[in-house]
Design an enzyme around this catalytic site. Structure first.
Site, mmCIF file in Angstrom:
data_model
loop_
_atom_site.group_PDB
_atom_site.id
_atom_site.type_symbol
_atom_site.label_atom_id
_atom_site.label_comp_id
_atom_site.label_asym_id
_atom_site.label_seq_id
_atom_site.Cartn_x
_atom_site.Cartn_y
_atom_site.Cartn_z
ATOM 1 N N SER A 58 -18.241 8.854 -20.789
ATOM 2 C CA SER A 58 -18.208 9.667 -21.166
ATOM 3 C C SER A 58 -19.786 10.738 -19.506
ATOM 4 C CB SER A 58 -18.711 10.276 -22.027
ATOM 5 O OG SER A 58 -18.876 11.685 -22.342
ATOM 6 N N ASP A 172 -12.680 11.266 -24.753
ATOM 7 C CA ASP A 172 -13.807 10.891 -24.693
ATOM 8 C C ASP A 172 -13.656 9.527 -24.624
ATOM 9 O OD1 ASP A 172 -15.954 9.909 -24.654
ATOM 10 O OD2 ASP A 172 -17.000 11.686 -24.207
#
Length: 344
Positions: A58, A172
């Protein structure tokens, strides 16, 4: 040589050996708190460490990728120069039921910085971690377009739209592995440094962690600007969720509830907070399973995951945490036989 001199020499050797260490760096997910990664990298470089490999998830994948591509300074100058309304203009709301934000405006800027760089062409090994929603497994990007690897890793479920990649729906990487230590084991570094920005080691706020801090220009800013910016973002997200009928049958809500953007944003907060709690717990498991040599932790309570207007302060927080942790590690690094002789 007496004991005092020997102790002093020992510390000097530990410092010298620490400065020559080759580091495999693990940068975890955590939204805006990931700006702390920049401060950590700056402190590592200031102390003479050589980063020989990076694994990120991320925000960690974003910062790590930009560093590996030699573009981190340019990115830092950009984000620290953004004001509240610049950030608002980067929020590109979408009608997609897969997420509230497209993320295209931000990625356009990142793409310009990266200029088509591929992972296999980077000067140091790099791994970006995403999650395959269908197969429910991690996806490691270790080759191919760097921009694509970063975009897949930052797709927070329900917030930023997923990436379709080779028939897979990717989101993610923090969903399964918010602190990807495993990929760096193959980098053959002298030590592994992991930065967890969803830590539960403290409940301190950013102000409590840095009571002496006042960013340049903060004294001149209207304190209502932050609230106005946040309310406008909340309003956009709230209206979107209502129009998409994202949560429940709108007919069951009153007119007042339909008009209350803060209530809508509260529901979006549930997604973000739930995701962060999961990331925090998973990070603890990752650290327990693969303990890094140096663990740096930014409390999850330092700020909200979407408070990107605090970039300058968070970068400084990362620098301070790194200074403390690296200093402690250097003090305790064992001195090998003969090292004292090497120093004369």
């Amino acid at each position: 040589m007496n004991k005092l001199q020997n102790s002093k020499k020992g510390k000097e050797v530990a410092m010298q050996r620490g400065h020559n260490k080759r580091v495999a760096l693990v940068l975890g997910s955590g939204g805006a708190r990931g700006y702390a990664h920049i401060g950590v990298i700056e402190e590592l470089e200031a102390r003479g460490y050589e980063i020989v490999g990076i694994s990120g998830c991320s925000m960690g994948a974003l910062v790590g990728g930009l560093y590996a591509a030699g573009k981190l300074r340019e990115y830092q100058e950009w984000v620290t120069g953004l004001d509240y309304f610049d950030l608002l203009r980067l929020v590109d709301v979408t009608w997609s039921p897969m997420g509230a934000i497209k993320g295209e405006k931000i990625m356009q800027v990142i793409a310009q910085m990266l200029a088509g760089k591929k992972i296999e062409d980077l000067p140091i090994p790099y791994t970006s971690v995403a999650t395959d929603l269908t197969k429910q497994k991690e996806v490691w990007f270790q080759q191919g377009p760097l921009e694509e690897a970063i975009r897949a890793s930052i797709a927070v479920p329900g917030v930023i739209t997923p990436v379709q990649h080779r028939g897979r729906t990717l989101v993610d990487g923090g969903l399964l592995n918010p602190l990807p230590i495993t990929p760096v084991v193959a980098y053959h570094a002298d030590l592994i440094v992991a930065v967890n920005v969803t830590a539960q080691n403290s409940r301190a706020t950013l102000q409590e962690l840095m009571p002496d801090w006042q960013a340049k220009g903060d004294a001149d800013r209207d304190p209502t600007a932050v609230g106005e910016w946040m309310n406008r973002v909340k309003g956009r997200a709230g209206q979107l969720l209502g129009r998409l009928n994202f949560w429940e049958d709108e007919s069951q809500e009153s007119a007042d509830e339909r008009q209350a953007s803060d209530t809508r944003w509260g529901k979006l907060d549930v997604i973000l907070q739930s995701f962060e709690i999961t990331q925090s717990a998973l990070s603890q498991y990752k650290v327990a399973g693969y303990p890094p040599d140096v663990l740096m932790e930014v409390p999850r309570t330092a700020c909200g995951g979407y408070e990107f207007h605090k970039a300058t302060q968070l970068i400084e927080l990362g620098r301070r945490i790194a200074r403390e942790k690296l200093g402690a590690w250097e003090e305790t690094t064992p001195v090998r036989e003969g090292d004292l002789d090497d120093l004369g």
